[in-house]
Write an enzyme that holds these catalytic residues in place. Sequence first.
Site, short mmCIF file in Angstrom:
data_model
loop_
_atom_site.label_atom_id
_atom_site.label_comp_id
_atom_site.label_asym_id
_atom_site.label_seq_id
_atom_site.Cartn_x
_atom_site.Cartn_y
_atom_site.Cartn_z
N ALA A 73 0.82 -1.21 0.00
CA ALA A 73 0.00 0.00 0.00
C ALA A 73 0.85 1.26 0.00
O ALA A 73 0.45 2.28 -0.58
CB ALA A 73 -0.93 0.00 1.21
N ALA A 200 2.39 -4.93 8.65
CA ALA A 200 1.34 -4.91 7.63
C ALA A 200 1.94 -4.37 6.33
O ALA A 200 2.78 -3.48 6.35
CB ALA A 200 0.17 -4.04 8.06
N ASP A 201 1.49 -4.93 5.22
CA ASP A 201 1.87 -4.39 3.92
C ASP A 201 0.73 -3.59 3.31
O ASP A 201 0.95 -2.76 2.44
CB ASP A 201 2.29 -5.53 3.00
CG ASP A 201 3.57 -6.19 3.49
OD1 ASP A 201 4.64 -5.56 3.36
OD2 ASP A 201 3.50 -7.30 4.03
N ALA A 202 -0.48 -3.84 3.78
CA ALA A 202 -1.63 -3.05 3.39
C ALA A 202 -2.73 -3.27 4.43
O ALA A 202 -2.76 -4.31 5.10
CB ALA A 202 -2.15 -3.45 2.00
N VAL A 210 -3.26 -7.05 5.45
CA VAL A 210 -2.51 -7.83 4.46
C VAL A 210 -1.06 -7.87 4.89
O VAL A 210 -0.44 -6.83 5.13
CB VAL A 210 -2.64 -7.20 3.06
CG1 VAL A 210 -1.79 -7.99 2.05
CG2 VAL A 210 -4.09 -7.15 2.61
#
Length: 308
Positions: A73, A200-202, A210
């Site tokens: 994100a 978190a990556d998104a 995510v």
Amino acid sequence: MTGVHEGQTMTELEELTRAVADNTVAGGSLFGRTVARIIELTVEPLRDAGPQVVRAELAAVCAWANRTKPTMATVRNAVILALATADATDGSARAVASAMRGFVARSEKAVEALADGITDVVKPGARVLCHSNSGSLRSVLRRVVGVIPDVSINVTESRPYRESRRLVEGIAESGVPVTLFSDAAMAVAASRSDVALVGADAVFADGTLVNKTGTMPLALACRYHGVPFYGVTELAKVVDGDPAEVRMELRPGSELSAGWELADSGRVDVSNQFFEPTPAELITSYLTEAGLVAPAGMLAAYRSSLTP
């Protein structure tokens, strides 16, 4: 710009581009900052070029970034900011470069601020469980081992890269006890922990997290064992848009099966999905630069963070 500076800039641009493509950047926040720097380096030489030239180069590098890291994100948001800045300033390379520097500065400040609320989550004597590696998580863990007494750290491997090892290397000098569990032993690790922290990556508008594959089974194991499960993230990882536009990145199957004849020959297909979504109902809360935020409140918190 002199020839020496041009050479230095191109060298940095090539190195950063390779790091993103090879997936050697440590965590979603740093991926976003790295892409922002790549965009800055791409447009900087074009500050005297016409709007059409700037827009064409910007469109190409932004398309490459989204294609290469479709799940991140921060990459998505850096791209959105760069393109919006170009639209608002008639393709000004200077304005785009300035916006990217601002993006990097805000991210660095946010990641440092994440740790300020950790004492609300981790108590003295806690056994802290982590999965994978991220800059946000490293920032928080450094504070945990530095100010909270008698803690210990449990980590799962996070294959195929075993990123949790890199996470632990960041706190190794603290002397805090650390135990490594295989990914297959996630439920065992959860049963021997008091609180779980993951990066978190998104984050989707509904609070879905995510992160690296293995996060959802770990969250399920924590729910079963009554272990609170926190996402540690800067607000810049929130996706203000359709989650369907965020693809879960697939990495080469060889990362899992290199040297296995049945896979190398094509007899066995290998699926190496690198990220997965974890539903909001499995997330106790998010630890952000704005403090603890409920999953359902992440989109509003992100939008508020954009207001000067």
